[in-house]
Design a protein around this motif. Sequence first.
Motif, mmCIF file in Angstrom:
data_model
loop_
_atom_site.group_PDB
_atom_site.id
_atom_site.type_symbol
_atom_site.label_atom_id
_atom_site.label_comp_id
_atom_site.label_asym_id
_atom_site.label_seq_id
_atom_site.Cartn_x
_atom_site.Cartn_y
_atom_site.Cartn_z
ATOM 1 N N THR A 117 0.831 -1.200 0.000
ATOM 2 C CA THR A 117 0.000 0.000 0.000
ATOM 3 C C THR A 117 0.865 1.250 0.000
ATOM 4 N N HIS A 170 -6.848 0.152 -3.719
ATOM 5 C CA HIS A 170 -7.175 -0.805 -2.669
ATOM 6 C C HIS A 170 -5.865 -1.450 -2.262
ATOM 7 N N PRO A 171 -5.781 -2.056 -1.075
ATOM 8 C CA PRO A 171 -4.518 -2.682 -0.666
ATOM 9 C C PRO A 171 -4.021 -3.682 -1.702
ATOM 10 N N VAL A 233 -10.141 4.946 -1.634
ATOM 11 C CA VAL A 233 -9.894 3.504 -1.704
ATOM 12 C C VAL A 233 -11.065 2.840 -2.400
#
Length: 251
Positions: A117, A170-171, A233
């Motif tokens: 991230t 997003h991660p 996100v």
Amino acid sequence: MLGRLSRSWQGLGSWRDADVARFQRSTLPVVHAGQRTIASLTASYLEQMHREVLGTASPRIRLDPDEVSGAAVRNGTDPADVYRRPFKVVWKTLADGDPLDVAQQRGADRLEILAKTDLQLARTHATRLVLDQQPKVTYFVRELRGEYDCALCMIASTQRYAKENLLPIHPGCDCGVRPVRADYDPGQVVDEARLEAIHKAVEAAVGQSARDARAVDYRQIIVQNNHGEIGPVLGIRGQTFTGPDDLRPAS
């Protein structure tokens, strides 16, 4: 960078309070260096894309390393606090009664997500800073980069975005961008074929498509959430993020 962090984590031998500072001293400089490298490569790539897409050289880009690394990309959150979180995962897992090897692996998984991230945040923040300095670029499109891409990113890649909107992530996201010239608006949907393929995939999965905007509400499938630390996100409607109220004991 991910390999260095993984080896440092595995080499700790124990994951107690006393190990946190030792881990941070060895890994935080590596994370910062990785972020600054990603940011520099992103700037070079966008300068090259400026020449290819617009046919002219990009203006000279000024990129402050402090704006694309550390707390700057996490809305002021201290990296030391961020990289204490894998230890908290270990301690919570042990408190739940799981063995040390399970706890250590869950901490390692959390560490990998944090590091990925941070790298992607460095890329997205560098992208915004570079595009701000390229007045001939108004829009950008999302480019899929990974060997595997989630459905959220695939849908997003069919759209064009105004450059002032920071790329939602997003991660583990590895999407890139491609600039669009200022005097040309490709329209909201830039890849009808891919969007049609996604409609068909949804139809195959749930038995109906959303072409009439009623059968399946795509707003329930892809939305942009705002995470207080890392910014926009991509997620599923109904997802929320842990906040202060979640951490307070019930009265």
